[in-house]
Design an enzyme around this catalytic site. Structure first.
Site, PDB file in Angstrom:
ATOM      1  N   LYS A 280     -11.782  -6.848  -8.820  1.00 56.02           N
ATOM      2  CA  LYS A 280     -11.093  -5.569  -8.803  1.00 56.02           C
ATOM      3  C   LYS A 280     -11.937  -4.523  -9.529  1.00 56.02           C
ATOM      4  O   LYS A 280     -12.461  -4.776 -10.604  1.00 56.02           O
ATOM      5  CB  LYS A 280      -9.724  -5.709  -9.469  1.00 56.02           C
ATOM      6  CG  LYS A 280      -8.713  -4.657  -9.045  1.00 56.02           C
ATOM      7  CD  LYS A 280      -7.319  -5.054  -9.490  1.00 56.02           C
ATOM      8  CE  LYS A 280      -6.283  -4.077  -8.943  1.00 56.02           C
ATOM      9  NZ  LYS A 280      -4.926  -4.442  -9.345  1.00 56.02           N
ATOM     10  N   GLU A 367      11.526 -10.178  -8.653  1.00 52.35           N
ATOM     11  CA  GLU A 367      12.643  -9.401  -9.181  1.00 52.35           C
ATOM     12  C   GLU A 367      13.959 -10.166  -9.166  1.00 52.35           C
ATOM     13  O   GLU A 367      14.786 -10.013 -10.073  1.00 52.35           O
ATOM     14  CB  GLU A 367      12.789  -8.101  -8.375  1.00 52.35           C
ATOM     15  CG  GLU A 367      11.636  -7.126  -8.538  1.00 52.35           C
ATOM     16  CD  GLU A 367      10.453  -7.410  -7.625  1.00 52.35           C
ATOM     17  OE1 GLU A 367       9.448  -6.675  -7.709  1.00 52.35           O
ATOM     18  OE2 GLU A 367      10.532  -8.366  -6.820  1.00 52.35           O
ATOM     19  N   ARG A 395      15.406  -5.134  -4.897  1.00 50.14           N
ATOM     20  CA  ARG A 395      15.083  -6.489  -4.453  1.00 50.14           C
ATOM     21  C   ARG A 395      15.918  -7.543  -5.181  1.00 50.14           C
ATOM     22  O   ARG A 395      15.948  -8.698  -4.766  1.00 50.14           O
ATOM     23  CB  ARG A 395      13.591  -6.748  -4.663  1.00 50.14           C
ATOM     24  CG  ARG A 395      12.714  -5.822  -3.812  1.00 50.14           C
ATOM     25  CD  ARG A 395      11.279  -5.778  -4.321  1.00 50.14           C
ATOM     26  NE  ARG A 395      10.567  -7.014  -4.114  1.00 50.14           N
ATOM     27  CZ  ARG A 395       9.680  -7.241  -3.155  1.00 50.14           C
ATOM     28  NH1 ARG A 395       9.395  -6.287  -2.305  1.00 50.14           N
ATOM     29  NH2 ARG A 395       9.068  -8.382  -3.049  1.00 50.14           N
TER      30      ARG A 395
END
Length: 630
Positions: A280, A367, A395
């Site tokens: 990344k 979640e 969610r």
């Protein structure tokens, strides 16, 4: 190459490895330069440059379907599909979306913004393809962070069971928005260090079959030996047991490695996992060396130093205000435990975690699990604080109802990014939580007007023992007001009058209070007296105050940065009907019945008419003029 002239990715088919490497560097410089002005998801995109080029070289979009999960790593895909010239408008009002957008390009076949959805979408597309007797590849690209989401695992199970031709690209950069957690992340780490299993296996089988007369038997024996040993030494067994062919780990920045592996995958029948290891932030030192992943999503910055361009002496972020208030409570209350679904940095819980390392749990992008973990904690007399973005709480809706509210457990919901969030757009606008939480029994919903009231509401939530309580707070910086030395308890359901008035009443809370006060001041200049009330408890309502207002028969304007359907204004109308008030005029202002796209919050307020001018205009219709009253 002039990236602005690219119309479609077909030109990649004829490019050599050297040319691809040169193009990779051009794209990285393009991203670093453009995002320095606009901000955006820099780190994730710098990490997938070679991967995206390789995918478009091996496959043919849009005939072959790419699904980007979470979607913030699709900038290179946008460049290759003719949108480079729009990058100066990235995430700005009516500009280029920061996520895949179906109405933006035929190459964007699946819209994302929440993680872990791509594999289920891919399975649906694969079923449709096969029913229609079509022949094309379906290639979801999912990060190792998104793979921690339960929905992704459900989809892997289904795809493997049905043996559908789906090629899953697992982009493993060891980070999602923050450092990944969990056993699955650890398993991926072991795979990264274990070498290329499938390549070696296929080479061995090919060689054994070449042995005259006994080659086939040797190959079968080797297969049996492989089956008995691979559980101990082979990477990818988790995926193979689910029915996938595993290729990897693949160096995500080596075109030879990428192209070879993707071509293997393309020829393989049935579901395939290509495990690609990327870095990344690759190519930009500040992002490469970012261990806390502060370069995941950034605002404008100075290219040379990586220094973020921020307002001078800005007040702390709302997330920091709430986190600091929670830490203050935790110093004297050992029951408090903070839970977050992969958002320690976003919810500014890193300092809390440093002070209370045993009382902060990052459960990954999960979640539903986070909500029910909080419920489990509450059954044991703890005080869980679930820090979760409004858009992500959606969610965990069933868990809020079934596991928390139904059992009337003392869970504190810290609903971050409540209201319009701006640049991330429609997938992240936190405008639905009031409507979906308000209908759930036992739930208290509140929102502070400033940081001082925020610390009092956090204290109130900790002291509250009659069920779940939600504290909403917006994205961005707080107001910079002084805070009291000691936090106090605010009576549940109590409102406060901020501005007296005798001609009409504005009921509002949180971010819209300032615009209501401004409208009141403007109307005062014209001889109209408007009362402004801080309706800081959205549920329950301050019924005593509402009765008084209704009996005065004053026009009431409700203002909220949430959807009108089922929102705060609806609750005032329900109160009016339930108590047989018939002559009072109640008008509502809020978010209309449509998805709100990206742009600055101020611009979006103007678009939907949530401004002080519009408040004043509505009140002028509701309040008779001096002449009419005379």
């Amino acid at each position: 190459m002039d990236l602005n002239k690219i119309q479609d990715p077909s030109f990649l088919k004829e490019m050599t490895i050297n040319q691809l490497e040169e193009l990779s560097e051009e794209i990285r410089q393009f991203l670093i330069t453009n995002l320095a002005d606009t901000g955006g998801h820099l780190g994730a995109n710098l990490g997938v440059v070679e991967l995206t080029l390789a995918l478009h070289k091996v496959y043919k979009s849009p005939e072959d379907r790419f699904l980007w999960d979470v979607g913030h790593q699709s900038y290179i895909h946008k460049i290759l599909t003719g949108r480079a010239s729009q990058f100066s408008t990235l995430r700005q009002y009516e500009g280029l979306c920061g996520f895949p957008k179906r109405n933006e390009s035929e190459h964007d076949v699946w819209e994302t913004g929440h993680s872990s959805t791509s594999l289920s979408g891919a399975m649906g597309m694969a079923i449709a393809r096969d029913l229609k007797n079509e022949d094309h590849s379906i290639v979801p690209v999912i990060g190792d962070g998104a793979l921690t989401g339960g929905m992704a695992l459900e989809a892997l199970n289904h795809i493997g069971h049905e043996k559908k031709n789906v090629t899953v690209i697992l982009n493993d950069n060891e980070m999602s928005i923050a450092k990944n957690v969990g056993a699955l992340h650890g398993a991926l780490g072991r795979m990264r260090s274990a070498g290329k299993y499938n390549r070696a296996k296929e080479d061995l089988e090919w060689l054994l079959k070449k042995v005259p007369a006994v080659g086939g038997k040797l190959a079968k024996a080797a297969e049996r030996l492989k089956d008995s040993m691979k559980y101990f030494v082979v990477p990818g067994m988790f995926f193979e047991e689910l029915g996938f062919t595993y290729y990897g780990p693949v160096d995500g920045h080596d075109f030879n490695d990428l192209l070879e592996s993707l071509n293997y995958a393309k020829k393989t029948d049935g579901p395939v996992i290509v495990h690609v290891v990327t870095q990344k932030g690759k190519g930009y030192h500040p992002a490469e060396s970012d261990v806390k992943d502060k370069w995941h999503g950034v605002g404008p910055y100075k290219i040379e130093s990586g220094e973020k361009i921020k307002p001078v002496d800005a007040p702390p972020a709302w997330s920091q205000v709430v986190s600091d208030a929670l830490a203050k409570e935790a110093r004297t209350d050992n029951r408090i435990v903070a839970i977050t679904p992969a958002m320690i940095l976003g919810s500014k819980l890193d300092k809390f975690g440093e002070e209370f390392p045993d009382r902060l749990y990052d459960v990954g992008i999960a979640e539903q699990h986070a909500t029910t973990v909080s419920a489990g904690l509450a059954t044991q007399g703890m005080k869980p604080f679930l820090a979760i973005y409004s858009t992500f709480l959606q969610r965990g809706y069933d868990q809020v109802i079934h596991d928390v509210a139904r059992q009337n457990l003392n869970v504190i919901f810290g609903i971050d990014r409540a209201g319009l969030v701006g640049a991330d757009g429609e997938t992240h606008q936190g405008v639905f939580d009031i409507a979906f939480m308000r209908s759930i029994p036992n739930v208290v919903i509140t929102m502070p007007k400033d940081e001082n009231e925020a610390q009092h509401l956090v204290h109130t939530a900790v002291e509250y023992n009659d069920g779940p309580i939600a504290i909403r707070y917006p994205r961005g910086n707080a107001k910079g007001v002084a805070t009291d030395e000691e936090a106090k308890t605010i009576p549940i359901g109590s409102w406060e009058v901020l501005q007296e008035g005798s001609d009409a009443v504005i009921l509002t809370f949180g971010t819209t209070i300032d615009m209501a006060l401004e409208a009141s001041r403007e109307l005062e200049k014209e001889g109209r007296s408007v009362r402004v009330i801080n309706a800081r408890f959205i549920k329950p309502l301050d019924e005593a105050m509402l009765h008084d207002i209704m009996k005065e028969e004053l026009p009431i304007l409700t203002v909220e940065e949430g959807v009108l359907q089922g929102g705060f204004g609806s609750s005032v109308l329900e109160f009016k009907e339930d108590n047989n008030y018939t002559s009072q005029w109640v008008k509502r202002m809020g978010v209309p019945d449509r998805f709100i796209e990206h742009g600055s919050v101020k611009k979006l307020w103007e678009e939907i008419g949530l401004t002080s001018d519009q408040i004043a205009s509505n009140l002028k219709e509701m309040i008779p003029s001096k002449q009419q009253r005379a």
